[in-house]
Each structure stands twice: as C-alpha cells, then as structure tokens.
Design an enzyme around this catalytic site. Structure first.
Site, PDB file in Angstrom:
ATOM      1  N   ALA A  75       9.348  -4.323  -2.251  1.00 21.48           N
ATOM      2  CA  ALA A  75       9.324  -5.665  -1.665  1.00 21.48           C
ATOM      3  C   ALA A  75       8.638  -6.597  -2.656  1.00 21.48           C
ATOM      4  O   ALA A  75       7.889  -6.143  -3.526  1.00 21.48           O
ATOM      5  CB  ALA A  75       8.541  -5.622  -0.358  1.00 21.48           C
ATOM      6  N   GLY A 100       9.891  -0.503  -1.137  1.00 20.22           N
ATOM      7  CA  GLY A 100      11.143  -0.977  -0.533  1.00 20.22           C
ATOM      8  C   GLY A 100      12.362  -0.592  -1.357  1.00 20.22           C
ATOM      9  O   GLY A 100      13.463  -0.469  -0.823  1.00 20.22           O
ATOM     10  N   GLU A 132      13.137   2.754  -0.283  1.00 17.64           N
ATOM     11  CA  GLU A 132      13.603   2.651   1.106  1.00 17.64           C
ATOM     12  C   GLU A 132      15.068   2.195   1.156  1.00 17.64           C
ATOM     13  O   GLU A 132      15.853   2.658   1.972  1.00 17.64           O
ATOM     14  CB  GLU A 132      12.686   1.706   1.903  1.00 17.64           C
ATOM     15  CG  GLU A 132      11.317   2.358   2.150  1.00 17.64           C
ATOM     16  CD  GLU A 132      10.291   1.412   2.759  1.00 17.64           C
ATOM     17  OE1 GLU A 132      10.115   0.310   2.208  1.00 17.64           O
ATOM     18  OE2 GLU A 132       9.688   1.783   3.783  1.00 17.64           O
ATOM     19  N   GLU A 144       2.997   2.057  -1.621  1.00 20.33           N
ATOM     20  CA  GLU A 144       2.390   1.006  -0.798  1.00 20.33           C
ATOM     21  C   GLU A 144       0.909   1.256  -0.530  1.00 20.33           C
ATOM     22  O   GLU A 144       0.127   0.306  -0.354  1.00 20.33           O
ATOM     23  CB  GLU A 144       3.135   0.877   0.537  1.00 20.33           C
ATOM     24  CG  GLU A 144       4.510   0.225   0.457  1.00 20.33           C
ATOM     25  CD  GLU A 144       5.635   1.172   0.096  1.00 20.33           C
ATOM     26  OE1 GLU A 144       5.358   2.288  -0.380  1.00 20.33           O
ATOM     27  OE2 GLU A 144       6.807   0.793   0.285  1.00 20.33           O
TER      28      GLU A 144
END
Ligand code: 3H9
Length: 690
Positions: free
Chosen positions: A63, A102, A105, A125
């Site tokens: 992200a 992300g 992911e 993270e």
C-alpha cells in the site's frame, strides 16, 4: 486512460503492466489503474487468461504508506482485491523484485503466482506497527499453514523465491530476465489444461487443523515474548491468524480489518510509519545533492585493533572490502585479530555464516604494525584512544603517509573534529565516521562534517554507509555530536536522582518499561564501570564503585550483585556508596517519586538537548535526531524517538515541566528557548528541518 497502466493481448493472454515508480506502491492512482486494466481484459472476449506484471525495479511494494492517516479514496485496497477475485478467467501474478504487503496480498488474490528466482515475498507491515490489512493474515496461513504464517508475518521478513516456491506461496519460478514470456507461457498452459481457478480464500485444509488450538498460539506468544515486548502489532497479528483458523473466511477478514484499523489509528503505527520515512531521509543533505561527485573507496585502513577498531573493521570485511589493520604492537594486533576471528566463529556457531565465509572475511585483513602500509588506502579510519593529543599525532602521521585524495576519518565520539583536521594540511579530506559500540552490530553511523570537510566526502560517506549496511546521520561538530550528546543528559539525571534517594532499580525498571532493552545502571554494569568513568576525576558513585574494584558484571558486580545465573539484586555496598556520596555532596534525600516523574526527569532533558542540537544546526532535522537515538541507543522505535515522542506528549507540557524542574533543581533543566518558541507556535520537533 491511466498513465501507469498498459494493456496488451498476446496469443490470447491479456497482459496488464503497471509502472508507477519508484516501487509501484498501491496508491489511489495505481489502484484505479489496476481496476481499469482488469475491466479492459474482461471486456475483451479473446482474453483467456490475465497476467498482472509490473515495470521498474519491483512488483507492488505494498500500500502507499503516504496515504495512511489521510481521507480514504476509493477503491480501497480490500475493495479492489475483492473485485479482482471475481475474474472468470485465470489471473497470474508475475513477480520480480519484491511482492510486499499489499503487493503480496494482490498476488494472493490471483489464481497463480510465478516469480523470478531473485524475487522475494513478504508481509512487512509489522515494521510499520500494522498488520496486513487486505487479506494477508487470512490467506498466507491458508497456503503455508499457521506456524509458518505466524513466523513470516510477525517477523515481516522477505522470503526468498526458492523458499516461497517450497512453501507454495509461488507456484512456479521463471527464468531470470524472462518473466513476461514465462508468465505468458504459464498462463497458456493453465488455459490449455483447463486448470481450476484456485481462490486462496476457499482453501481450508491448512487452517482447519488449527481450529480451536489456542495452545499453539499461546506457545508462539510465549516463545517470542521478549522480542514482541512493548509492540502492539505482533499480538494483533496473532489474533488475526487465530481468526483465520477459527472463523469462516469473510468473518476472519472482517476481524483482520478491525484489528488493522485499530493499529492504523494508534500512536505506535504513526510513530513507526514516521520512522520508515525518517530513515530514508537521513542521507538527503540539502546542500550536498545526490549527484555530488564521490571518491572511490575500495581499500580501507583502520588504525587501532581494540574493541572499536575491530568492530569497524568487521563492517568492511562483511561487505567484501579488504582492510589493512594497524596497531602499535604485534601483541595488540594479535589480540585484536583473535577477537575478530572469535566474533565470526560465534556467528558461525549460531548458523549465521558458514565456516568458509568466516575464513573469507578474515582473509581480507592485512595486519600490520607499520603506518607506512596505509599509503595506498582510499579511506583510513582512526580508532585510537580518545584524547586530542593522540588523535592529532595520528593525523599528523597520516598527512605524511596517505596518498592524495585519501579520506582521513576519525571515529572520535566527543572531540573537536576541526582541531583534529587542523593537524593536517588537508582538512577538506577529513571527516568523522562515528560508529556505535558494538560497531559491527549497531546500525548507526554518524557522519561528522567539519568546517572544511569536502562535499564529495559527505556524499561518499553516505553511500559507503549504505554499502556496509549502516544508517547514516549527518552531524556538525559539537561535544558528543548528536546521539551521545542528547543521551548523555539522561545518564546525568539518573546519577542525580540516585543521590536524591531514588533507587537505581526503580530507574532501571521505569526505563525498561518505557521500552529500552535495559536501564542506565544495568547498562553500565554490563559495559563495565571502568570504561564508563574513564577520563574524569570527579568523585561519583561510579568512581567509588571502581575504587572498590566493583567493575560491573565482569568483576565483583557494580550497582547490582550477580549470582551464578547473572540474576541481579541491588547491591547493599552500592547503596552505601550512594548514601555516602550524597552526604558528602550535601544532596537532600527526597521522598519516593512516581514513574511519570522519573520519566520526566530522565527523558524531558533528552528532548530539551535535542531541541538545542536542532537550534544550533548540529542536526539537519528533528527526524535525524530520532533516527540517531533509535539506531545508536535502541530508543524504542514504537515511540518514534525522542522528538516524535515529545510531540505526542505535547511540547507545551514538556516545556512547562522543564521550567518547574529548573526552579527546583537548577539550570540543567532550563528549557531551551527554541523548545519554548516551538511549543508556543504549536510546532513539532519531529518536523523541524533546516
Ligand atoms: C501495506 O501494504 C498495508 C496493507 O497490508 C493493507 C492496506 C489496507 N509507500 O526503500 P527505498 C518509497 S503497508 C510509499 O529507498 P529500496 C520510499 O520512501 C506497506 N512509498 O528503496 C523511497 O522514497 P524516496 C507494506 C514507498 O530499493 C522510495 O520509495 N510494504 C513505499 O532500498 C524507494 O524506497 C512495505 O512496508 C510504500 N509502500 O527498497 C514495503 N515503499 O526515494 C516498504 C517505498 O522519496 N518498502 N517507498 O526516499 C520497502 O521495504 C522498500 O522500499 C523496498 C525497496 C524493499 C520496496
């Protein structure tokens, strides 16, 4: 039409390429671009499968961290990923560089994953005080099982391609440099074989076996209690993975989201996100642009084979650089060499390196007792005894021996670099490279910029730091530079407080609870009191302990006594010395004080000194002071360092408490005018930048 996405169809395979430098972070533009790519692919009836690939140096690195804490812009990452997973044609993630956070992911929402042999996968993270919030905690365990997922997600480590393949995170490896072609061929094979559309969310077998097995999670907590102490994210990660084991996918994902948001909104994650960017800023020097020329550094000389010199040497050996190590006597040289070898052999025993690597590193040393052997070095670092006369003597010699253009560096911790540089005829070639003990372990490298230090030297040192795995922080010349200067005041206040009757044990406990690995007195006992007090003639508790041959853990105990298992109890002798020194100095004994007061008296002065360092322009930015304390003194990263922490406490509160303390105990506490001004203006120390 997005400017970061291209869509092409090749032999029935739709290839969506995202190229959003520098690291394809999944910010709003990139998220929209990915969605647009899928819409295009789905709208094209000739597309039988989709390859999702990135341009530039890496697959999606996660992200976009800069968006955290700002108003969300649709689609959110979880929304985007849910959308992608509705694909009726197979989707293959083609991974190079790293699929992180992300980024992994997104790959775990694809049906298959192919990667280059040099690629890595990870959910880092935790390093941002977060957990993977777009399905990572629910999906990784469904592939690798609960124990491996717990380890990978709580450590945040980057799993190398081969291991990721063995674990099933990747389905295939491509040939290096041929990812696009191999991914297309892989997709064609999937189409030809009519292979199933595997959705990770539907896989139950690897998580089902852990349903209701709370003991597995408790054992993991217990095993890692020390490592996780103080951090909030690891516990939330464990809970989220437990939810993956116990709940249907959608419920687990909802729990993951709830835990993610709680962490995201908390102070720890704000602090750790700040540290992420702060770390990357330290090498940026406003008046030394990145394209400033550098000097080649291939051969290094180190003077002094003691603890510091040996540790410094190891950094270069680890990076494969040859080092000429010079000592005055053969005996001292042999002793230093054997310590280096022993350190490496200990690493080998712990499985951190092979016996062959040990030999390789050691073979890069050219030991010498002759300064004349330093004539050909590109960089010479002096790590001799910390007195001005000796340092100047060394630099005068170096000036005669070193080749033109050689970088002459001092590892001084406190001395005036300009005076040292003045003993040479080439002050532009002199710089401070201040390592922190143990120098082969601690990540901080303070780069000290003298009055006349060349800009090319600064840029060279910045790049060199990266090469040897250190975090550089630039400091101007002052007593103690940044980290030692601001942290020394904590030690001074700790000394003052024990004379006032606060137990060393209480001080150590409060500092430990704040998040440091140990308190100041435990630290001194560990390092050795003879080392700490060196160079001062003042009668102190430490000097009295040394006078009684109490040198700390290494001899007879220090502030504490130690049993055969190194268990510490406060020493009655130390307490007697404290009372005697206090009486002699006429220090008034105080009633017991609480934890908050101990923190204020120990750490507010650190904040105050940090403000002074900024005001004087010794540090470029508040965030540099934080990184220096975190990397040099293990200041707990989840507080963000003293400057960021002070901002969270409130500068007005700190300034006014310091004023009160100054009234009570004197000028040592007087708030710096800069701090007072910033507090009045509602400014933030962590945002100060010159
Ligand atoms: C996440 O994914 C949460 C999700 O689970 C859930 C969401 C709902 N965003 O490190 P470098 C910048 S959390 C924004 O010097 P390298 C960086 O600041 C994220 N910017 O390069 C720097 O900028 P500048 C999980 C980012 O080659 C530039 O890129 N992911 C981001 O040494 C180059 O970076 C992570 O935690 C980002 N995500 O290392 C991975 N990442 O040039 C974080 C980097 O202005 N990133 N930047 O200074 C990394 O670990 C390293 O950057 C990476 C490259 C290994 C990728």
């Amino acid at each position: 039409m997005s400017d970061v996405m291209t869509f092409e169809v090749e032999n029935g395979i739709g290839v969506i390429t995202i190229d959003s430098p520098p690291v394809n972070a999944l910010g709003v533009n990139t998220r929209r671009a990915v969605a647009e790519g899928f819409d295009k692919a789905w709208a094209d009836a000739s597309v039988k499968a989709i390859v999702l690939i990135c341009g530039g140096r890496t697959f999606f690195a996660g992200a976009d961290i800069t968006e955290f804490g700002k108003p969300p812009q649709p689609p959110s990452l979880p929304e985007l990923l849910t959308y992608l997973e509705t694909s009726q044609v197979p989707v293959i993630a083609a991974i190079h560089g790293a699929a992180l956070g992300g980024g992994l992911e997104i790959a775990l929402h694809c049906h298959y994953r192919i990667a280059t042999p040099s690629a890595k996968a990870g959910l880092p993270e935790v390093n941002l005080g977060l957990l993977p919030g777009a399905g990572g905690t629910q999906r990784l365990p469904r592939i690798v099982g609960v124990p491996a997922a717990l380890e990978i997600i709580t450590s945040g480590r980057h799993v190398p391609a081969k291991e990721a393949l063995d674990l099933g995170i990747f389905d295939a490896l491509a040939e290096e440099g041929k990812l696009r072609e191999d991914a297309i061929a892989f997709a064609q094979k999937i189409v030809a074989e009519n292979a199933p559309l595997i959705r990770v969310r539907d896989r139950q077998d690897r998580v089902e076996e852990y349903r209701g097995q709370s003991d597995v999670f408790d054992a993991f907590r217990k095993k890692n209690a020390r490592k996780f102490r103080g951090f909030k994210a690891p516990e939330s990660i464990i809970k989220a993975i437990e939810a993956a084991a116990n709940l249907p996918y959608d419920d687990g994902a909802a729990e993951e989201r709830r835990l993610f948001m709680a962490l995201h909104d908390g102070v720890q994650s704000q602090a750790q996100r700040y540290v992420f960017f702060a770390e990357r800023k330290t090498s940026k020097v406003p008046d030394v642009p990145k394209d400033t020329p550098t000097r080649a550094v291939n051969k290094v000389g180190v003077i002094g084979a003691g603890t510091m010199g040996g540790g410094i040497t190891m950094n270069f050996l680890n990076a494969g650089m040859p080092v000429t190590l010079v000592e005055q006597t053969q005996e001292a040289l042999d002793r230093g060499l054997s310590v280096i070898r022993r350190n490496y052999e200990n690493s080998a025993k712990k499985g951190r390196m092979t016996a062959e690597q040990v030999e390789q590193c050691v073979s890069l040393i050219s030991p010498s007792t002759d300064y004349g052997d330093l004539g050909d070095q590109d960089l010479i670092i002096e790590a001799v005894f910390e007195t001005m006369e000796i340092k100047k003597d060394v630099f005068t010699k170096l000036d005669q021996i070193a080749k033109d253009g050689a970088i002459l560096a001092s590892n001084t911790s406190y001395l005036d670099l300009d005076e040292i540089a003045g003993s040479t005829g080439r002050p532009q070639d002199v710089i401070g490279l201040h390592f922190f003990s143990p120098a082969n372990v601690m990540p901080l490298l303070e780069i000290v910029r003298g009055e006349k230090t060349g800009e090319d030297l600064i840029n060279t040192a910045m790049q060199l730091a990266k090469k040897i795995g250190k975090t550089p922080v630039l400091s101007r010349v002052c007593y103690g530079f940044i980290a030692n200067r601001v942290m020394t005041v904590r030690g001074k206040q700790a000394d003052a407080m024990i004379l006032q009757g606060v137990s060393p044990e209480d001080i150590d406990r409060v500092i430990y609870d704040y998040g440091f690995a140990m308190g100041p007195f435990q630290m001194r006992d560990l390092v050795g009191l003879d080392v700490i007090g060196r160079g001062s003639n003042e009668k102190t508790v430490a000097s009295e302990l040394v006078a009684r041959d109490r040198l700390g853990q290494k001899k007879n105990g220090g502030y504490y006594d130690y049993d055969e298992n190194r268990k510490a109890t406060l020493s009655p002798i130390a307490m007697e010395i404290i009372r005697d020194v206090a009486a002699e100095k006429g220090v008034k004994q105080e009633p017991q004080i609480d934890e908050e007061e101990i923190i204020a008296r120990l750490l507010y002065p650190v904040v105050n000194e940090g403000a002074r360092v900024l005001d004087e322009g010794v540090a470029i930015r508040g965030s540099d002071v934080d990184i220096a304390c975190i990397k040099g003194y293990n200041w707990p990263v989840y507080t963000g360092g003293p400057m960021f922490w002070a901002d969270t406490v409130g500068l007005d509160k700190i300034a006014s408490k310091l004023s009160d303390l100054a009234d009570q105990y004197g000028d040592a506490f007087a708030p710096s005018p800069f701090l007072v001004k910033l507090a009045k203006e509602g400014g933030r120390l962590s945002e100060v930048s010159s």
